[in-house]
Enzyme design. Structure first.
Site, PDB file in Angstrom:
ATOM      1  N   ASP A 278     -11.037 -10.913  -3.765  1.00 26.51           N
ATOM      2  CA  ASP A 278     -11.672 -10.353  -4.966  1.00 26.51           C
ATOM      3  C   ASP A 278     -10.882 -10.695  -6.225  1.00 26.51           C
ATOM      4  O   ASP A 278     -10.860  -9.922  -7.183  1.00 26.51           O
ATOM      5  CB  ASP A 278     -11.815  -8.833  -4.841  1.00 26.51           C
ATOM      6  CG  ASP A 278     -10.468  -8.128  -4.684  1.00 26.51           C
ATOM      7  OD1 ASP A 278      -9.461  -8.819  -4.414  1.00 26.51           O
ATOM      8  OD2 ASP A 278     -10.421  -6.890  -4.836  1.00 26.51           O
ATOM      9  N   ASP A 356       2.000  -3.193   1.943  1.00 29.62           N
ATOM     10  CA  ASP A 356       2.541  -3.462   0.607  1.00 29.62           C
ATOM     11  C   ASP A 356       3.597  -2.446   0.192  1.00 29.62           C
ATOM     12  O   ASP A 356       4.600  -2.799  -0.449  1.00 29.62           O
ATOM     13  CB  ASP A 356       1.422  -3.546  -0.439  1.00 29.62           C
ATOM     14  CG  ASP A 356       0.460  -2.383  -0.378  1.00 29.62           C
ATOM     15  OD1 ASP A 356       0.500  -1.610   0.606  1.00 29.62           O
ATOM     16  OD2 ASP A 356      -0.355  -2.232  -1.314  1.00 29.62           O
ATOM     17  N   SER A 387      -9.314   0.988  -0.986  1.00 34.82           N
ATOM     18  CA  SER A 387      -8.688   1.937  -1.918  1.00 34.82           C
ATOM     19  C   SER A 387      -9.719   2.697  -2.745  1.00 34.82           C
ATOM     20  O   SER A 387      -9.348   3.538  -3.569  1.00 34.82           O
ATOM     21  CB  SER A 387      -7.731   1.192  -2.858  1.00 34.82           C
ATOM     22  OG  SER A 387      -8.445   0.239  -3.622  1.00 34.82           O
TER      23      SER A 387
END
Length: 512
Positions: A278, A356, A387
């Protein structure tokens, strides 16, 4: 060699001084001869010792290189063995489920049971297909070495014999696009292919999870412009009850591990840039990474190069300085380059979720930094995802994407090497004029040049960042885009350093 020359000079001096004396007094000729023999013997003994010392040094270097190669091979084998073990365990689970369905089919023969049989047979077919896929996957792992071709879902053929450098010595950097079930991956791939200066230097590998047919069809349309690989393990993941709603993060971590193993161990690339599906990319996206590549491979205090500035919103960056680059202690992600050596270090302990945040922990970071730009070379357009748009509306959609091409490969970027950067950075920060937020906002600052806003506590940092529109969170005690605790940005036409005290001694993990 200076020592050898000195020894020869000593011998000549002895000969000259004593020659006349010996000629007049033959009685000491024997003593003189002995002296000459002693000097010559000492000279050759010294040469021999020097030669032995050089041979020993060569042997040490050779042994050190052999140990280093063996260490890398062992790390590779550990990763491969872990994947094999995971595959075996999953096959066992599927076989148990298959046996359970068989047991159900053998009981009863009523009309109701026939319907159950039909449903059970369908489940059996699915399980058999999964088992077959698992076995193929295991066989391909057993038969392939880390540099051999992996069985892939596209007809594109890629030569794995030379995947580190082009014939002219230029580095080959793989682009790993991580995809799942968003057909908007087409937007990302269109840009990557359009801007790519060389298909050979920047091979694109799209790794797809989720087994989403529509997304697979979109990727397939690009044909031999890229390599399309599919994550074979689509089984459910065991998740702690309290984290059921975060299932997506577990799947992402599993996918990343598999995809990076393919790129580094199966396809044999030595460097890769990870791009989420994205992301938009800047016109100089490839030039940026190519220019910073030498820094990453030569400076051991660096472990990644990122295209992303966490505080890169319009109004917080200098749009007239797209060439500016920084070091940061915060791992930015969102378009980042890493080496095979780093992956061999991280892979054996790769987490089951939240990769992450895990990678930002001190145990992984080990005081290493990343390179990040003043103006981002990527921008996310994906509001929807695991998210659920976290930060997107408040922050991410305002990130400024660079529009100018900067010739990084023709620039001297040695100022980013740690020894050069730290001295200049600390001097610039702590020699700058101290101002308050109200002075900065109003523009009532007489002194020219950069300014500094000090902070001393976690709360004072958060208060100031909220006023300025910066991201206020910490990860493992490190603020976003921070370096040595300093967050640098641009505001009202001026470079600003939000900085701790000059005697800063390190990050406090409790600030997270």
């Amino acid at each position: 060699m200076p020592r050898v020359s000195f020894c020869l000079q000593c011998i000549l001096v002895i000969v000259k001084v004593t020659l006349g004396f010996v000629m007049r007094n033959r009685s000491i000729s024997i003593i003189f001869g002995s002296l000459i023999l002693w000097a010559v013997a000492t000279y050759f003994l010294f040469l021999d010792q020097q030669s032995v010392g050089k041979d020993q040094d060569k042997e040490k270097d050779k042994l050190s290189n052999q140990i280093s190669r063996l260490e890398k091979q062992v790390k590779q084998q550990i990763i491969i063995n872990q994947e094999l073990l995971e595959g075996i365990n999953e096959s066992k689970r599927l076989k148990k489920e298959y046996d359970r369905l068989n047991a159900q089919l053998s009981i009863g023969d009523t009309e109701k049971d026939k319907n159950k049989k039909h449903e059970a047979n369908k489940e059996k077919s699915i399980l058999l297909q999964k088992l077959a896929n698992k076995n193929k996957w295991k066989i391909s792992k057993d038969e392939q070495s880390p540099t051999q071709e992996v069985v892939l879902s596209t007809e594109a053929t890629h030569n794995t014999l030379s995947r580190q450098r082009l014939p002219d010595g230029s580095p080959i950097i793989a682009i790993l696009v991580v995809s799942c079930n968003r057909i908007t991956v087409e937007r990302c791939l269109n840009q990557l292919i359009k801007l790519r200066p060389s298909k050979e230097q920047f091979p694109i590998v799209v790794s797809q999870d989720c087994d989403h047919r529509q997304t697979a069809d979109v990727i397939a349309k690009f044909g031999n412009q890229l390599l399309h690989i599919k994550q074979p393990d689509q089984s459910d993941i065991e998740i702690p009850p309290k984290e059921k709603k975060f299932k997506g993060y577990f799947k992402i971590a599993r996918h990343y591990k598999w995809a990076l193993n393919q790129v580094f161990l199966k396809l044999g690339y030595s460097t890769a840039i990870i791009v989420e599906d994205d992301l938009d990319v800047a016109p100089d996206f490839y030039e940026y990474f190519l220019g910073t590549y030498p820094l990453l491979v030569n400076d051991s205090s660096l472990w990644c190069v990122s295209a992303w500035n966490d505080n890169g919103k319009a109004g917080l960056v200098d749009e007239h300085a797209p060439h500016l680059l920084y070091r940061t202690d915060f791992f930015p992600g969102l378009g980042w380059m890493l080496t095979r050596d780093l992956w061999l270090e991280l892979a054996p302990k790769w987490p089951k979720s939240y990769w992450d945040d895990w990678i930002r922990q001190p145990e992984q970071r080990k005081n290493r930094a990343c390179i990040r730009p003043e103006i981002s070379r990527t921008r996310t357009f994906g509001k929807l995802g695991v998210s659920n748009g976290l930060f997107f509306e408040k922050h991410l959609k305002y990130i400024k994407l660079n529009e100018q091409f900067v010739p990084f490969t023709k620039m001297n970027l040695s100022y980013l090497l740690k020894d050069n950067y730290d001295i200049a950075f600390v001097n610039q920060v702590y020699q700058s004029t101290v101002v308050s937020y109200s002075e900065l906002k109003s523009g009532n600052i007489v002194a020219p040049g950069p300014v500094r806003i000090p902070y001393y506590t976690r709360q004072s940092f958060k208060n100031i960042t909220k006023l300025l529109g910066l991201m206020d969170d910490f990860r493992s005690g490190v603020p976003r885009s921070g370096y040595r605790g300093v967050v640098t940005f641009f505001y009202n036409g001026r470079r600003v350093h939000l900085a701790p005290s000059a005697n800063w001694s390190g990050y406090d993990i409790t600030w997270s």
